[in-house]
Design a protein around this motif. Structure first.
Motif, PDB file in Angstrom:
ATOM      1  N   ALA A 104     121.609  21.177  77.675  1.00 38.85           N
ATOM      2  CA  ALA A 104     120.425  22.043  77.759  1.00 38.85           C
ATOM      3  C   ALA A 104     120.842  23.505  77.628  1.00 38.85           C
ATOM      4  CB  ALA A 104     119.680  21.809  79.070  1.00 38.85           C
ATOM      5  N   ALA A 105     121.933  23.879  78.294  1.00 42.19           N
ATOM      6  CA  ALA A 105     122.426  25.259  78.195  1.00 42.19           C
ATOM      7  C   ALA A 105     122.856  25.581  76.765  1.00 42.19           C
ATOM      8  CB  ALA A 105     123.587  25.475  79.170  1.00 42.19           C
ATOM      9  N   ALA A 106     123.501  24.619  76.106  1.00 40.86           N
ATOM     10  CA  ALA A 106     123.934  24.837  74.717  1.00 40.86           C
ATOM     11  C   ALA A 106     122.729  25.032  73.799  1.00 40.86           C
ATOM     12  CB  ALA A 106     124.804  23.665  74.243  1.00 40.86           C
ATOM     13  N   TYR A 107     121.703  24.183  73.970  1.00 42.09           N
ATOM     14  CA  TYR A 107     120.477  24.350  73.169  1.00 42.09           C
ATOM     15  C   TYR A 107     119.856  25.723  73.419  1.00 42.09           C
ATOM     16  CZ  TYR A 107     119.933  19.396  71.779  1.00 42.09           C
ATOM     17  OH  TYR A 107     120.075  18.151  71.212  1.00 42.09           O
ATOM     18  N   LEU A 108     119.723  26.080  74.681  1.00 44.46           N
ATOM     19  CA  LEU A 108     119.089  27.350  75.025  1.00 44.46           C
ATOM     20  C   LEU A 108     119.849  28.513  74.402  1.00 44.46           C
ATOM     21  CD1 LEU A 108     116.965  28.980  76.578  1.00 44.46           C
ATOM     22  CD2 LEU A 108     118.495  28.906  78.563  1.00 44.46           C
ATOM     23  N   ASN A 109     121.151  28.545  74.594  1.00 42.69           N
ATOM     24  CA  ASN A 109     121.951  29.677  74.106  1.00 42.69           C
ATOM     25  C   ASN A 109     121.977  29.758  72.584  1.00 42.69           C
ATOM     26  OD1 ASN A 109     122.523  30.457  76.748  1.00 42.69           O
ATOM     27  ND2 ASN A 109     124.353  29.191  76.845  1.00 42.69           N
ATOM     28  N   ALA A 110     122.137  28.618  71.922  1.00 40.34           N
ATOM     29  CA  ALA A 110     122.206  28.606  70.458  1.00 40.34           C
ATOM     30  C   ALA A 110     120.860  28.986  69.842  1.00 40.34           C
ATOM     31  CB  ALA A 110     122.647  27.225  69.955  1.00 40.34           C
ATOM     32  N   ASN A 111     119.775  28.445  70.389  1.00 41.62           N
ATOM     33  CA  ASN A 111     118.452  28.718  69.818  1.00 41.62           C
ATOM     34  C   ASN A 111     118.011  30.150  70.087  1.00 41.62           C
ATOM     35  OD1 ASN A 111     116.982  26.132  68.591  1.00 41.62           O
ATOM     36  ND2 ASN A 111     118.450  25.490  70.144  1.00 41.62           N
ATOM     37  N   LYS A 112     118.329  30.668  71.262  1.00 41.98           N
ATOM     38  CA  LYS A 112     118.015  32.068  71.569  1.00 41.98           C
ATOM     39  C   LYS A 112     118.784  32.996  70.621  1.00 41.98           C
ATOM     40  CE  LYS A 112     117.358  33.011  75.937  1.00 41.98           C
ATOM     41  NZ  LYS A 112     117.558  33.387  77.357  1.00 41.98           N
ATOM     42  N   GLU A 170     112.875  16.875  76.469  1.00 41.78           N
ATOM     43  CA  GLU A 170     113.279  17.107  77.861  1.00 41.78           C
ATOM     44  C   GLU A 170     113.935  18.476  78.059  1.00 41.78           C
ATOM     45  OE1 GLU A 170     116.555  14.524  75.945  1.00 41.78           O
ATOM     46  OE2 GLU A 170     114.361  14.634  75.895  1.00 41.78           O
ATOM     47  N   VAL A 171     114.376  19.111  76.990  1.00 38.20           N
ATOM     48  CA  VAL A 171     114.990  20.442  77.090  1.00 38.20           C
ATOM     49  C   VAL A 171     113.945  21.541  76.858  1.00 38.20           C
ATOM     50  CG1 VAL A 171     116.820  21.946  76.159  1.00 38.20           C
ATOM     51  CG2 VAL A 171     117.212  19.491  76.353  1.00 38.20           C
ATOM     52  N   LEU A 172     112.795  21.170  76.320  1.00 38.81           N
ATOM     53  CA  LEU A 172     111.780  22.187  76.008  1.00 38.81           C
ATOM     54  C   LEU A 172     111.203  22.856  77.254  1.00 38.81           C
ATOM     55  CD1 LEU A 172     109.979  20.570  72.946  1.00 38.81           C
ATOM     56  CD2 LEU A 172     111.647  22.454  72.969  1.00 38.81           C
ATOM     57  N   THR A 173     111.326  22.229  78.413  1.00 33.83           N
ATOM     58  CA  THR A 173     110.909  22.884  79.659  1.00 33.83           C
ATOM     59  C   THR A 173     111.750  24.144  79.866  1.00 33.83           C
ATOM     60  OG1 THR A 173     110.333  20.763  80.624  1.00 33.83           O
ATOM     61  CG2 THR A 173     110.630  22.581  82.146  1.00 33.83           C
ATOM     62  N   VAL A 174     113.054  23.990  79.784  1.00 35.74           N
ATOM     63  CA  VAL A 174     113.979  25.120  79.951  1.00 35.74           C
ATOM     64  C   VAL A 174     113.749  26.155  78.849  1.00 35.74           C
ATOM     65  CG1 VAL A 174     116.434  25.764  79.914  1.00 35.74           C
ATOM     66  CG2 VAL A 174     115.721  23.670  81.047  1.00 35.74           C
ATOM     67  N   ILE A 175     113.607  25.698  77.627  1.00 35.79           N
ATOM     68  CA  ILE A 175     113.417  26.597  76.480  1.00 35.79           C
ATOM     69  C   ILE A 175     112.138  27.414  76.643  1.00 35.79           C
ATOM     70  CG2 ILE A 175     112.864  26.644  74.001  1.00 35.79           C
ATOM     71  CD1 ILE A 175     115.685  25.881  74.036  1.00 35.79           C
ATOM     72  N   ASN A 176     111.023  26.761  76.936  1.00 37.07           N
ATOM     73  CA  ASN A 176     109.757  27.503  76.974  1.00 37.07           C
ATOM     74  C   ASN A 176     109.760  28.515  78.108  1.00 37.07           C
ATOM     75  OD1 ASN A 176     107.256  27.091  78.895  1.00 37.07           O
ATOM     76  ND2 ASN A 176     108.235  25.093  78.865  1.00 37.07           N
ATOM     77  N   GLU A 177     110.344  28.172  79.252  1.00 38.38           N
ATOM     78  CA  GLU A 177     110.383  29.113  80.372  1.00 38.38           C
ATOM     79  C   GLU A 177     111.262  30.319  80.059  1.00 38.38           C
ATOM     80  OE1 GLU A 177     111.551  26.699  83.718  1.00 38.38           O
ATOM     81  OE2 GLU A 177     109.597  25.681  83.786  1.00 38.38           O
ATOM     82  N   SER A 178     112.443  30.067  79.517  1.00 40.32           N
ATOM     83  CA  SER A 178     113.361  31.154  79.199  1.00 40.32           C
ATOM     84  C   SER A 178     112.816  32.049  78.088  1.00 40.32           C
ATOM     85  CB  SER A 178     114.719  30.580  78.787  1.00 40.32           C
ATOM     86  OG  SER A 178     115.568  31.625  78.364  1.00 40.32           O
ATOM     87  N   PHE A 179     112.323  31.433  77.008  1.00 38.12           N
ATOM     88  CA  PHE A 179     111.800  32.223  75.893  1.00 38.12           C
ATOM     89  C   PHE A 179     110.601  33.068  76.333  1.00 38.12           C
ATOM     90  CE2 PHE A 179     113.347  29.668  71.929  1.00 38.12           C
ATOM     91  CZ  PHE A 179     114.645  29.757  72.388  1.00 38.12           C
TER      92      PHE A 179
END
Length: 166
Positions: free
Chosen positions: A56-64, A89-98
């Motif tokens: 999840a952290a890798a997805y968040l960091n790479a996509n950001k 399941e990772v889109l929760t973290v993504i949408n909140e951070s973005f």
């Protein structure tokens, strides 16, 4: 596809684990290649070993990093690729951070409600069109809408209704 994309493809594993490499690589690519590359990196992350939290952290960091390096006018397409290729399941973290870091209205106080709504509606059209061919399209679209609702900080108050009516 371009030579730059071919060169960048050699760095997919590195980019998946290092936001600086992701950012620098994406910045060199054409708009269309940026989207293709992001999809490849997300696929590589899916296949990486590691705990769900690490991935999840890798997805968040790479996509950001990819979004921050978007060519002018390419942000909506890249964002659509995020919501289409990151596991639900990772889109929760993504949408909140973005919503907090990338799209928060507080970072652009001059943006009127009308302009914000127009931008959100146009971007959601791009996202839903891209998600139409993805698994869990409705779930993915909902996470994107949630991101914009969070980013709006409650203004305009009827944004949720506007997004539901789109």
């Amino acid at each position: 596809s371009s030579d730059l994309l071919a060169d960048a493809s050699g760095k997919i594993g590195e980019a998946a684990g290092d936001p600086a490499v992701m950012s620098a690589t994406v910045a060199q690519l054409s708009a269309d290649d940026q989207v293709a590359y992001l999809a490849k990196v997300n696929e590589a992350i899916a296949n990486m070993p590691g705990s769900p939290e690490e991935k999840a952290a890798a997805y968040l960091n790479a996509n950001k990093a990819a979004l921050r390096s978007a060519k002018p006018g390419n942000l909506a397409k890249l964002l659509a690729e995020v919501f289409a290729t990151v596991p639900p399941e990772v889109l929760t973290v993504i949408n909140e951070s973005f919503a907090n870091d990338l799209f928060n209205r507080a970072s652009n106080p001059g943006l009127s409600d009308a302009d914000f709504v127009s931008l959100v509606q146009s971007t959601m059209k791009t996202i839903t069109a891209r998600n139409a061919s993805s698994d869990n399209a409705a779930v993915r679209d909902t996470f994107a809408a949630l991101m914009f609702l969070r980013a709006s900080n409650g203004s305009p108050a009827d944004l949720a209704e506007t997004l539901v009516d789109r």
